[in-house]
Design a protein around this motif. Structure first.
Motif, PDB file in Angstrom:
ATOM      1  N   GLY A 689       0.831  -1.196   0.000  1.00 28.37           N
ATOM      2  CA  GLY A 689       0.000   0.000   0.000  1.00 28.37           C
ATOM      3  C   GLY A 689       0.866   1.248   0.000  1.00 28.37           C
ATOM      4  O   GLY A 689       1.909   1.294   0.681  1.00 28.37           O
ATOM      5  N   ARG A 690       0.467   2.272  -0.736  1.00 26.80           N
ATOM      6  CA  ARG A 690       1.267   3.493  -0.832  1.00 26.80           C
ATOM      7  C   ARG A 690       0.595   4.614  -0.050  1.00 26.80           C
ATOM      8  O   ARG A 690      -0.612   4.839  -0.169  1.00 26.80           O
ATOM      9  CB  ARG A 690       1.437   3.914  -2.291  1.00 26.80           C
ATOM     10  N   ILE A 691       1.430   5.326   0.733  1.00 25.30           N
ATOM     11  CA  ILE A 691       0.956   6.457   1.530  1.00 25.30           C
ATOM     12  C   ILE A 691       1.469   7.743   0.876  1.00 25.30           C
ATOM     13  O   ILE A 691       2.659   7.848   0.529  1.00 25.30           O
ATOM     14  CB  ILE A 691       1.461   6.360   2.975  1.00 25.30           C
ATOM     15  N   GLN A 692       0.584   8.686   0.732  1.00 25.19           N
ATOM     16  CA  GLN A 692       0.949  10.001   0.166  1.00 25.19           C
ATOM     17  C   GLN A 692       0.654  11.082   1.193  1.00 25.19           C
ATOM     18  O   GLN A 692      -0.464  11.206   1.684  1.00 25.19           O
ATOM     19  CB  GLN A 692       0.181  10.271  -1.126  1.00 25.19           C
ATOM     20  N   ILE A 693       1.717  11.853   1.528  1.00 28.44           N
ATOM     21  CA  ILE A 693       1.604  12.953   2.487  1.00 28.44           C
ATOM     22  C   ILE A 693       1.807  14.260   1.715  1.00 28.44           C
ATOM     23  O   ILE A 693       2.845  14.458   1.061  1.00 28.44           O
ATOM     24  CB  ILE A 693       2.650  12.833   3.606  1.00 28.44           C
ATOM     25  N   GLY A 694       0.845  15.164   1.794  1.00 27.29           N
ATOM     26  CA  GLY A 694       0.949  16.436   1.094  1.00 27.29           C
ATOM     27  C   GLY A 694       0.648  17.620   2.005  1.00 27.29           C
ATOM     28  O   GLY A 694      -0.308  17.556   2.794  1.00 27.29           O
ATOM     29  N   PHE A 695       1.479  18.689   1.906  1.00 26.18           N
ATOM     30  CA  PHE A 695       1.244  19.908   2.695  1.00 26.18           C
ATOM     31  C   PHE A 695       2.033  21.049   2.045  1.00 26.18           C
ATOM     32  O   PHE A 695       2.875  20.828   1.156  1.00 26.18           O
ATOM     33  CB  PHE A 695       1.657  19.721   4.149  1.00 26.18           C
ATOM     34  N   SER A 696       1.782  22.270   2.492  1.00 21.84           N
ATOM     35  CA  SER A 696       2.464  23.463   1.974  1.00 21.84           C
ATOM     36  C   SER A 696       3.082  24.246   3.118  1.00 21.84           C
ATOM     37  O   SER A 696       2.532  24.278   4.237  1.00 21.84           O
ATOM     38  CB  SER A 696       1.489  24.358   1.186  1.00 21.84           C
ATOM     39  N   ALA A 697       4.223  24.898   2.831  1.00 25.19           N
ATOM     40  CA  ALA A 697       4.931  25.722   3.829  1.00 25.19           C
ATOM     41  C   ALA A 697       5.289  27.065   3.200  1.00 25.19           C
ATOM     42  O   ALA A 697       5.300  27.215   1.971  1.00 25.19           O
ATOM     43  CB  ALA A 697       6.176  24.987   4.297  1.00 25.19           C
ATOM     44  N   PRO A 698       5.590  28.091   4.036  1.00 25.46           N
ATOM     45  CA  PRO A 698       5.981  29.402   3.476  1.00 25.46           C
ATOM     46  C   PRO A 698       7.246  29.288   2.635  1.00 25.46           C
ATOM     47  O   PRO A 698       8.033  28.343   2.768  1.00 25.46           O
ATOM     48  CB  PRO A 698       6.199  30.257   4.730  1.00 25.46           C
ATOM     49  N   LEU A 699       7.441  30.286   1.779  1.00 24.66           N
ATOM     50  CA  LEU A 699       8.552  30.250   0.847  1.00 24.66           C
ATOM     51  C   LEU A 699       9.899  30.327   1.555  1.00 24.66           C
ATOM     52  O   LEU A 699      10.908  29.797   1.066  1.00 24.66           O
ATOM     53  CB  LEU A 699       8.415  31.415  -0.157  1.00 24.66           C
ATOM     54  N   ASP A 700       9.942  30.971   2.744  1.00 21.07           N
ATOM     55  CA  ASP A 700      11.203  31.124   3.468  1.00 21.07           C
ATOM     56  C   ASP A 700      11.469  29.963   4.440  1.00 21.07           C
ATOM     57  O   ASP A 700      12.337  30.062   5.306  1.00 21.07           O
ATOM     58  CB  ASP A 700      11.216  32.435   4.236  1.00 21.07           C
ATOM     59  N   VAL A 701      10.743  28.866   4.313  1.00 22.12           N
ATOM     60  CA  VAL A 701      10.932  27.739   5.212  1.00 22.12           C
ATOM     61  C   VAL A 701      12.266  27.055   4.912  1.00 22.12           C
ATOM     62  O   VAL A 701      12.768  27.100   3.786  1.00 22.12           O
ATOM     63  CB  VAL A 701       9.766  26.735   5.071  1.00 22.12           C
ATOM     64  N   ASP A 702      12.842  26.426   5.930  1.00 21.51           N
ATOM     65  CA  ASP A 702      14.072  25.651   5.748  1.00 21.51           C
ATOM     66  C   ASP A 702      13.697  24.305   5.135  1.00 21.51           C
ATOM     67  O   ASP A 702      13.285  23.390   5.837  1.00 21.51           O
ATOM     68  CB  ASP A 702      14.766  25.459   7.095  1.00 21.51           C
ATOM     69  N   VAL A 703      13.803  24.213   3.802  1.00 21.85           N
ATOM     70  CA  VAL A 703      13.348  23.007   3.107  1.00 21.85           C
ATOM     71  C   VAL A 703      14.159  21.782   3.527  1.00 21.85           C
ATOM     72  O   VAL A 703      13.641  20.650   3.572  1.00 21.85           O
ATOM     73  CB  VAL A 703      13.400  23.219   1.578  1.00 21.85           C
ATOM     74  N   ALA A 704      15.450  21.986   3.839  1.00 23.35           N
ATOM     75  CA  ALA A 704      16.266  20.846   4.267  1.00 23.35           C
ATOM     76  C   ALA A 704      15.776  20.298   5.598  1.00 23.35           C
ATOM     77  O   ALA A 704      15.712  19.078   5.823  1.00 23.35           O
ATOM     78  CB  ALA A 704      17.731  21.255   4.357  1.00 23.35           C
ATOM     79  N   GLY A 736       3.782  32.077  -3.311  1.00 24.52           N
ATOM     80  CA  GLY A 736       4.574  32.247  -2.100  1.00 24.52           C
ATOM     81  C   GLY A 736       4.562  31.052  -1.188  1.00 24.52           C
ATOM     82  O   GLY A 736       4.812  31.181   0.012  1.00 24.52           O
ATOM     83  N   LYS A 737       4.280  29.883  -1.710  1.00 20.05           N
ATOM     84  CA  LYS A 737       4.221  28.658  -0.911  1.00 20.05           C
ATOM     85  C   LYS A 737       5.040  27.560  -1.593  1.00 20.05           C
ATOM     86  O   LYS A 737       5.149  27.524  -2.824  1.00 20.05           O
ATOM     87  CB  LYS A 737       2.776  28.176  -0.755  1.00 20.05           C
ATOM     88  N   VAL A 738       5.582  26.705  -0.771  1.00 19.97           N
ATOM     89  CA  VAL A 738       6.309  25.535  -1.272  1.00 19.97           C
ATOM     90  C   VAL A 738       5.437  24.297  -0.974  1.00 19.97           C
ATOM     91  O   VAL A 738       5.094  24.041   0.194  1.00 19.97           O
ATOM     92  CB  VAL A 738       7.684  25.392  -0.607  1.00 19.97           C
ATOM     93  N   ALA A 739       5.083  23.577  -2.029  1.00 16.18           N
ATOM     94  CA  ALA A 739       4.248  22.370  -1.869  1.00 16.18           C
ATOM     95  C   ALA A 739       5.153  21.137  -1.770  1.00 16.18           C
ATOM     96  O   ALA A 739       5.984  20.895  -2.648  1.00 16.18           O
ATOM     97  CB  ALA A 739       3.289  22.225  -3.036  1.00 16.18           C
ATOM     98  N   PHE A 740       4.993  20.413  -0.677  1.00 19.92           N
ATOM     99  CA  PHE A 740       5.779  19.187  -0.450  1.00 19.92           C
ATOM    100  C   PHE A 740       4.899  17.951  -0.691  1.00 19.92           C
ATOM    101  O   PHE A 740       3.698  17.939  -0.348  1.00 19.92           O
ATOM    102  CB  PHE A 740       6.319  19.147   0.983  1.00 19.92           C
ATOM    103  N   LYS A 741       5.527  16.878  -1.237  1.00 21.92           N
ATOM    104  CA  LYS A 741       4.879  15.571  -1.405  1.00 21.92           C
ATOM    105  C   LYS A 741       5.828  14.507  -0.857  1.00 21.92           C
ATOM    106  O   LYS A 741       7.016  14.504  -1.206  1.00 21.92           O
ATOM    107  CB  LYS A 741       4.588  15.273  -2.877  1.00 21.92           C
ATOM    108  N   ALA A 742       5.318  13.650  -0.018  1.00 22.09           N
ATOM    109  CA  ALA A 742       6.095  12.530   0.517  1.00 22.09           C
ATOM    110  C   ALA A 742       5.372  11.210   0.214  1.00 22.09           C
ATOM    111  O   ALA A 742       4.133  11.149   0.297  1.00 22.09           O
ATOM    112  CB  ALA A 742       6.308  12.692   2.019  1.00 22.09           C
ATOM    113  N   PHE A 743       6.165  10.190  -0.140  1.00 20.41           N
ATOM    114  CA  PHE A 743       5.595   8.877  -0.476  1.00 20.41           C
ATOM    115  C   PHE A 743       6.301   7.804   0.347  1.00 20.41           C
ATOM    116  O   PHE A 743       7.531   7.841   0.524  1.00 20.41           O
ATOM    117  CB  PHE A 743       5.750   8.576  -1.963  1.00 20.41           C
ATOM    118  N   ALA A 744       5.508   6.847   0.832  1.00 22.56           N
ATOM    119  CA  ALA A 744       6.043   5.702   1.583  1.00 22.56           C
ATOM    120  C   ALA A 744       5.135   4.501   1.327  1.00 22.56           C
ATOM    121  O   ALA A 744       3.993   4.647   0.845  1.00 22.56           O
ATOM    122  CB  ALA A 744       6.120   6.023   3.069  1.00 22.56           C
TER     123      ALA A 744
END
Length: 777
Positions: A689-704, A736-744
């Motif tokens: 089964g695949r899990i998808q996590i999605g959310f957005s953060a401000p542009l100045d967020v520490d992406v690392a 002005g937002k960074v969209a993140f996607k994570a898969f597991a």
């Protein structure tokens, strides 16, 4: 049917059920080596002698002997014909090699053709004569069986004076003086009238035989039991086979020491000259009956094992075992006394009234014993059920049915006896006792066979390891071999038990069926149906369905779990076997009614048009179900989605499929829907089964930091798989937002929703602690 036949049959089952009956193969090998033509001549002469003997006045026992001789003659004739048929085919092939007959054929070819034709004519005539002998033998066998059945019915259903009528007691009182005189003469002439010569030495021989018999019955028997228990405890590994083998050892020791003891005592009386030609048959019957009593006592002791609950095979409490302990001994004593009374009355030659009175005494005694046993079982079963408070299982249902049948037998026997049908009451009570003996012995042997096969053919046993090393078998294959061997051996035991139940007490049930079989035929649309055939067909259908259910239970509980098949494949095999068994049982019942397969095909073809139109949907679902079971695009345990409904496949039948959806309700889908429409099977090719996590953060967020935190959360969760590894991506930058996607990935689609929710909880807590802000998309 005589009581001696009953006793001899009990003696026979003792050896058949315990596996000591020898197979007389020497005679068959000798017959196979003899010239088939000579054998046919001998069997023709034998059949002529049988037919001549059958024309005279014969008893049921003599008819049974003629029937057995006819069976031997017919089977021997068939064997001889089977040996001659290849010779005939060989001669035909040689004649074919000579080709067609020519006018100017060479003299040597012509002579050879004539010789082959003569041989073929003689051989063909011999084969036809052999088949005629076999057919005549079959006709003779049928005739003897018919006459035996008629005699059985006539004797069994003979009505005499009822014990409630004064006629019986007045006849007994009137003949009492003569009967006592006959008894006194029998004792004086036959018992006390033995030769007085060398009385002391002959008495010493009898005393020695009695002492040896007592030695076998007491110290030897007890010593052998102790030896078996000591070996089982100290030297045998603690497996199920140890327990069942010890119970079987107790039965064998008790049976054969008793049989040998009574045989020695009988031979001592015979060699000592204390038996005359009138008392010798009675003494022989009583010695066999006493041996059977020893078998009954030993069987009861081996099954009950009072005081040793951990070794007991039967699912009985210690209290129940103590309550049941007296009944095997009482049954043995009552059987011996009953045989003694009836056979002694025949030997003395008592009057008919006295013989009827003795039959009443024995019949009522048997019924009283059975009633007491049933009452004891019912009381303890009721107490156990109240104490456990469990729902009835299939085993308890079977025991309840057997108890109900036992009460019916007792009630029918008592009513029949009170109405004057004492022979039928005696037959029914004996049949009940016989059934109990065979059932107990069969139960023991079934457990022993299963325990021994599954223990010695297990992957961990020495034999199992040898099979794996020598034949290259896998561990599961060795286990399957043990299960199959157990099933075959237990099936053979059940077949022998069924034969023994139907045969030893006379024609039995077959005679009752024969009464209905003589009824007039009923014509229904070209079909000839005999009322007796309807009863037989009902019994056949019941037996067929019961066998089918037993096979399915064995497949589901024993064989299929020992294979490498997944639950879906097991369900397919079990379902197909079930419906095939139902079809076979139906055809078997129809053939018993006298409706052949060709007539069934005719009816089906006539109804095919109506089935095609009226039952089109059902037929479509049935065929679709067979396709699902064969191709298995959807199987048990798969997670599927139909439209907006998603759930797990729980059951697949030939008409519909049951799917359990998220709210725990069951969605029943016709099989045609799964074949003709699109369906998403999320576990068919890959169960992950695949899990998808999605959310957005401000542009100045520490992406690392976001990436590191998310990977740590995914790696720390116990249900997330390491392979394929979790991954985090930036899906885009917008407004002005960074969209993140994570898969597991997780092991099953069923855990996707709960795992994703748990990750979100952890993610929000950690981001709050690390002051990582999120924005709403």
């Amino acid at each position: 049917m005589t009581l001696r036949t009953f006793v001899r049959s009990l003696w026979l089952v003792l050896f058949l059920l315990l596996g000591v009956a020898a197979i007389p193969a020497g005679a068959q090998e000798e017959a196979a080596e003899a010239d088939p033509v000579v054998v046919l001549d001998q069997q023709a002469a034998e059949l002529a002698a049988i037919q001549k003997a059958a024309e005279a006045e014969t008893t049921s026992a003599e008819k049974a002997e003629l029937r057995d001789r006819g069976m031997v003659a017919g089977s021997t004739a068939n064997m001889a014909v089977a040996q001659l048929v290849p010779r005939l085919a060989e001669i035909d092939a040689r004649i074919a090699e000579l080709g067609p007959v020519l006018e100017d054929e060479a003299p040597d070819v012509k002579a050879q053709r004539e010789r082959l034709d003569a041989e073929r004519t003689d051989l063909d005539s011999t084969i036809k004569r052999g088949r005629l002998v076999a057919a005549d033998a079959k006709e003779m066998i049928d005739r003897m069986i018919r006459e035996i059945n008629e005699a059985f019915n006539r004797d069994t259903f003979k009505k005499v004076a009822s014990p409630l009528s004064p006629a019986l007691w007045s006849d007994v009182a009137a003949s009492l003086a003569d009967d006592l005189a006959r008894l006194r003469d029998f004792v004086v002439v036959s018992v006390l009238g033995a030769s007085k010569a060398h009385f002391g030495s002959r008495l010493a021989l009898v005393a020695a035989g009695l002492g040896l018999a007592l030695l076998l019955l007491m110290p030897v028997r007890r010593g052998l039991r102790q030896v078996g228990r000591r070996i089982a405890v100290e030297q045998v590994p603690g497996t199920r086979a140890r327990r069942s083998a010890l119970a079987l050892w107790f039965v064998l020791v008790g049976t054969f020491t008793s049989a040998l003891a009574f045989l020695i005592l009988f031979q001592a009386l015979n060699w000592g000259g204390f038996l005359t030609r009138w008392t010798r048959p009675l003494a022989e019957t009583l010695s066999i009956t006493a041996s059977i009593g020893g078998f009954m006592v030993s069987l009861g002791a081996g099954l009950l094992l009072v005081g040793q609950p951990s070794w007991r095979l039967a699912p009985l409490t210690e209290e129940t075992a103590k309550r049941l302990r007296p009944y095997p001994g009482l049954g043995a004593i009552l059987t011996f006394v009953g045989v003694f009374l009836i056979e002694s009355g025949k030997a003395v030659g008592v009057s008919e009234a006295a013989a009827i009175f003795l039959n009443y005494v024995v019949a009522f005694s048997y019924s009283a014993l059975l009633a007491a046993l049933l009452i004891t079982l019912m009381r303890h079963r009721r107490a156990a059920a109240q104490e456990a408070g469990a729902e009835p299982s299939a085993q308890t249902t079977f025991v309840t049915l057997a108890t109900l049948l036992g009460w019916c037998a007792v009630a029918v026997a008592l009513v029949a006896a009170l109405q004057g049908y004492v022979n039928f009451a005696l037959f029914l009570s004996r049949q009940a006792i016989w059934t109990a003996i065979v059932a107990a012995a069969t139960y023991l042997l079934l457990i022993v066979a299963d325990d021994l096969c599954t223990t010695f053919l297990s992957p961990e046993s020495r034999l199992g390891r040898s099979l794996q090393a020598g034949l290259g078998l896998r561990r599961t294959q060795v286990g399957q071999l043990g299960v199959i061997a157990s099933a075959l051996l237990r099936l053979a035991i059940l077949v022998v038990a069924a034969i023994l139940l139907s045969g030893p007490l006379g024609p039995g049930a077959s005679s009752l069926f024969y009464q209905f079989g003589n009824s007039a035929e009923i014509q229904i649309g070209g079909f000839s149906i005999v009322p007796g055939s309807i009863l037989k067909a009902a019994v056949v259908l019941f037996v067929g369905i019961a066998l089918m259910r037993a096979v399915r239970h064995w497949l589901n509980e024993r064989y299929l779990p020992a294979t490498d098949l997944d639950p879906g494949a097991r369900n397919s095999v079990s379902t197909i076997v079930s419906y095939a068994g139902i079809l076979l049982a139906g055809f078997w019942a129809l053939s018993t009614l006298g409706i052949g397969v060709e007539r069934i095909a005719l009816v089906v073809s006539a109804l095919s048009v109506g089935i095609g139109f009226g039952l089109q949907a059902i037929t479509q679902n049935f065929v679709s179900g067979l396709i699902l079971l064969a191709e298995r695009p959807v199987k048990i345990g798969d997670t599927v989605r139909l439209g907006t409904d998603e759930g797990e496949v729980r059951r697949i039948s030939v008409r519909s499929t049951e799917i359990q959806i998220a709210d725990r309700s069951t969605l029943i889908v016709p099989n045609s829907e799964l074949i003709t429409k699109s369906i998403r099977n999320m576990t068919m090719a890959n169960p992950l089964g695949r899990i998808q996590i999605g959310f957005s953060a401000p542009l100045d967020v520490d992406v690392a930091a976001v990436r590191r935190a998310l990977l740590d959360i995914l790696a720390a969760h116990e249900t997330i798989l390491e392979d394929p590894a979790p991954s985090v991506f930036i899906d885009g930058i917008e407004d002005g937002k960074v969209a993140f996607k994570a898969f597991a990935f997780v092991a099953s689609p069923r855990t996707v929703y709960s795992t994703r929710s748990a990750i979100y909880f952890t993610l929000l807590e950690r981001f709050k602690a690390e002051e990582i802000k999120l924005v709403v998309a």
